[in-house]
Design a protein around this motif. Structure first.
Motif, PDB file in Angstrom:
ATOM      1  N   MET A 159       0.808  -1.220   0.000  1.00 56.24           N
ATOM      2  CA  MET A 159       0.000   0.000   0.000  1.00 56.24           C
ATOM      3  C   MET A 159       0.841   1.271   0.000  1.00 56.24           C
ATOM      4  SD  MET A 159      -2.752  -1.665  -0.083  1.00 56.24           S
ATOM      5  CE  MET A 159      -3.674  -3.075   0.549  1.00 56.24           C
ATOM      6  N   GLY A 160       2.079   1.168   0.460  1.00 56.12           N
ATOM      7  CA  GLY A 160       2.932   2.345   0.494  1.00 56.12           C
ATOM      8  C   GLY A 160       3.569   2.685  -0.841  1.00 56.12           C
ATOM      9  N   LYS A 161       3.392   1.804  -1.832  1.00 55.11           N
ATOM     10  CA  LYS A 161       3.981   2.049  -3.139  1.00 55.11           C
ATOM     11  C   LYS A 161       3.089   2.962  -3.961  1.00 55.11           C
ATOM     12  CE  LYS A 161       5.847  -0.331  -7.202  1.00 55.11           C
ATOM     13  NZ  LYS A 161       6.102  -1.651  -7.827  1.00 55.11           N
ATOM     14  N   GLU A 162       3.654   4.037  -4.455  1.00 58.84           N
ATOM     15  CA  GLU A 162       2.897   5.011  -5.244  1.00 58.84           C
ATOM     16  C   GLU A 162       2.588   4.437  -6.626  1.00 58.84           C
ATOM     17  OE1 GLU A 162       1.203   8.944  -5.063  1.00 58.84           O
ATOM     18  OE2 GLU A 162       2.171   7.685  -3.577  1.00 58.84           O
ATOM     19  N   THR A 163       1.344   4.517  -7.037  1.00 62.83           N
ATOM     20  CA  THR A 163       0.960   4.084  -8.384  1.00 62.83           C
ATOM     21  C   THR A 163       0.887   5.291  -9.304  1.00 62.83           C
ATOM     22  OG1 THR A 163      -1.426   4.339  -8.026  1.00 62.83           O
ATOM     23  CG2 THR A 163      -0.432   2.236  -7.354  1.00 62.83           C
ATOM     24  N   TRP A 164       0.916   5.043 -10.604  1.00 60.55           N
ATOM     25  CA  TRP A 164       0.813   6.158 -11.546  1.00 60.55           C
ATOM     26  C   TRP A 164      -0.568   6.814 -11.469  1.00 60.55           C
ATOM     27  CZ3 TRP A 164      -2.914   6.150 -15.290  1.00 60.55           C
ATOM     28  CH2 TRP A 164      -3.461   4.926 -15.677  1.00 60.55           C
TER      29      TRP A 164
END
Length: 261
Positions: A159-164
């Motif tokens: 969840m902490g990974k930024e998506t485009w």
């Protein structure tokens, strides 16, 4: 939420946050199941990794309103749902009574359940690991609760990974000066972010990092399953466009691991 009690811990904050979310929890896509397609996707996932229940004992940790508990029950597991929030358990018990489902619910901490050792055939949890203060201690606990040969099935995401998609939403906010709204109030979003900053996986939580901790605990036959598109597509179709698109591109996964027999 603020408090003058010095004993009020991050664990208490997590419990109280989800207690306040309990009343409306089942109204959100991605929490409750709203379509036959999504239900079938979850059943496929559980059968793939855990097989049919055949009366085996399952412990659903951080069960919330018992969405996963009911899926297990429908597959003929003997289910115990554990949650630290009394408000969530009240919703879970009411749902089980309405559906006529025989599910045992208990209050407890997923990191220290107080359940007897080697008393469960399977352990499940959904969107729990990213909230854990001490995952290694929790995994030790789960290992001890499983019978030899038992399995744990974790469903979670990075969840902490930024998506485009999120980056695009942030750009849009800067351009128009208006925040994109979601199903949770800005105040609750801010509270959740402050909690996230103090848990073990405060940044990203890649699947391999979780798998490595499971291996260090003693689990074996660890499988990372990223093929959840049937579930996510069913959810995305019932979400606003940008939220649905974000759901499809997020790094979400299931991890199944076994206790040596």
């Amino acid at each position: 939420m603020t408090t003058a009690n010095s004993n009020y811990s991050i664990r208490d904050e997590i419990r109280d946050y989800w207690s306040e979310r309990a009343e409306t929890f089942d109204q959100s896509v991605g929490h409750e199941i709203f379509s036959r397609a999504e239900r079938q996707g979850w059943q496929r996932l559980i059968r793939k990794h855990l097989g049919e229940g055949d009366g085996r004992k399952a412990l659903d940790l951080a069960c919330g309103t018992a969405v996963i508990s009911h899926l297990l029950h429908d597959l003929d597991f003997s289910v115990t749902g554990l949650d630290w929030s009394d408000a969530m358990l009240a919703q879970a018990r009411a749902k089980a009574q309405k559906r006529g489902s025989v599910i045992r619910f208990i209050a407890g901490d997923a990191e220290n359940t107080l359940e007897p050792p080697e008393s469960y055939d399977v352990i499940t949890n959904r969107h729990l690991v990213w909230t854990l203060v001490d995952p290694p201690a929790a995994f030790d606990e789960w290992f001890s609760l499983l019978k030899p040969g038992g399995k744990v099935l974790i469903v979670d995401g990075n969840m902490g990974k930024e998506t485009w998609v999120k980056s695009l939403q942030q750009l849009w906010t800067r351009i128009v000066g208006k925040q994109v709204t979601g199903p949770v109030s800005p105040d609750m979003v801010e509270r959740l972010q402050k909690i996230r900053e103090r848990v073990y996986f405060s940044g990203e939580m890649p699947a391999q990092a979780v798998a490595d901790l499971l291996e260090q605990t003693g689990f074996e036959n660890i499988v990372i399953d990223r093929k959840l598109s049937d579930i996510h597509w069913a959810q995305a179709r019932r979400m606003p466009l940008m939220r649905g698109l974000d759901r499809m591109v997020q790094e979400r996964f299931a991890i199944c691991a076994s206790k040596p027999g």
